[in-house]
Enzyme design. Structure first.
Site, short mmCIF file in Angstrom:
data_model
loop_
_atom_site.label_atom_id
_atom_site.label_comp_id
_atom_site.label_asym_id
_atom_site.label_seq_id
_atom_site.Cartn_x
_atom_site.Cartn_y
_atom_site.Cartn_z
N CYS A 195 0.84 -1.19 0.00
CA CYS A 195 0.00 0.00 0.00
C CYS A 195 0.88 1.26 0.00
CB CYS A 195 -0.99 -0.03 1.15
SG CYS A 195 -2.32 1.21 0.96
N GLU B 271 -2.87 -8.93 2.74
CA GLU B 271 -3.38 -9.48 4.01
C GLU B 271 -4.89 -9.37 4.12
OE1 GLU B 271 -2.70 -5.17 4.58
OE2 GLU B 271 -1.53 -6.81 3.68
N HIS C 176 -3.88 -4.66 -0.68
CA HIS C 176 -3.50 -5.26 0.60
C HIS C 176 -3.57 -6.79 0.49
CE1 HIS C 176 -3.46 -1.70 3.27
NE2 HIS C 176 -4.34 -1.21 2.41
#
Length: 222
Positions: free
Chosen positions: A88, A204, A202
């Site tokens: 990011c 995750e 992202h």
């Protein structure tokens, strides 16, 4: 003879989505002989075998916090010698300059960070494009030569990933673009140069394909 665990450092400079990044990396590193360390210590970053640079918020704040923590040079040294993954704002920080606050980046991948221009643009479902760009979008892997970047191993092309951002990267060299996304326009959403790899989205927050990217980072041999 027991071998020493390899260390992956997730850099903590007060501006990253640290908990979810560290949890995702630990999930794929379990049983692989890795220690995942969330650290704000420059020496720990220098000692690690691999480094993840997360980030969220505004890029001027992130660059200021990185410098204040004494981590600016540690990141540059890591980027010169070991695999480093930006996430990011952590990706945007790798570029030369950002229009957000007109701030200098780390200049590890030549290029600019520009505000998303979405006026009058609509998505495939007819809804207006808005800033920040927030949600799931298909990511198109870029081929430079015969195949996509090795970090995409096991990730099908045009897989969905989760985005939250108002600015995007424009690398000076098109060969440094590892993937694009279409949102109002087509722009780079993953960058790669030598031992650096970075994503605007992202991993995750992107379910199985995001975890696969972090898994690939543990095994990537640039």
């Amino acid at each position: 003879m027991q071998t020493r665990a390899k260390t992956l450092a997730v850099i903590d400079y007060g501006m990253g989505n640290l908990r979810s990044v560290a949890q995702a990396v630990r999930a794929v590193a379990e049983g692989e002989g890795w220690t995942v360390l969330v650290t704000s210590e420059p020496e720990a970053v220098r000692a690690a075998e691999r480094v993840v640079l997360p980030g969220q918020g505004a890029m001027p704040d992130c660059m200021r916090a990185l410098a204040a923590g004494g981590l600016h040079e540690a990141v540059r040294e890591a980027a010169a010698s070991k695999p480093l993954m930006g996430v990011c704002i952590g990706m945007q920080m790798l570029l030369t300059h950002s229009a957000e606050g007109s701030v200098a980046g780390l200049d590890l991948i030549p290029g600019q960070v520009l505000r998303l221009e979405v006026a009058g643009q609509r998505q495939g479902d007819g809804s207006r494009c808005k800033v920040p760009h927030m949600g799931w979008n298909r990511v198109r892997q870029q081929h430079h030569g015969a195949r996509a970047h090795p970090m995409w191993q096991g990730v099908p092309d045009e897989s969905w990933f989760y985005f939250v951002h108002s600015y995007h990267a424009r690398p000076l060299d098109p060969d440094h673009c590892a993937a694009t996304v279409h949102y109002a326009s087509v722009f780079a959403c993953a960058l790669a140069r030598d031992n650096l790899f970075a994503t605007q989205f992202h991993p995750e927050k992107s379910a199985a394909h995001g975890l696969q990217l972090y898994r690939n980072f543990l095994h990537w041999k640039p």
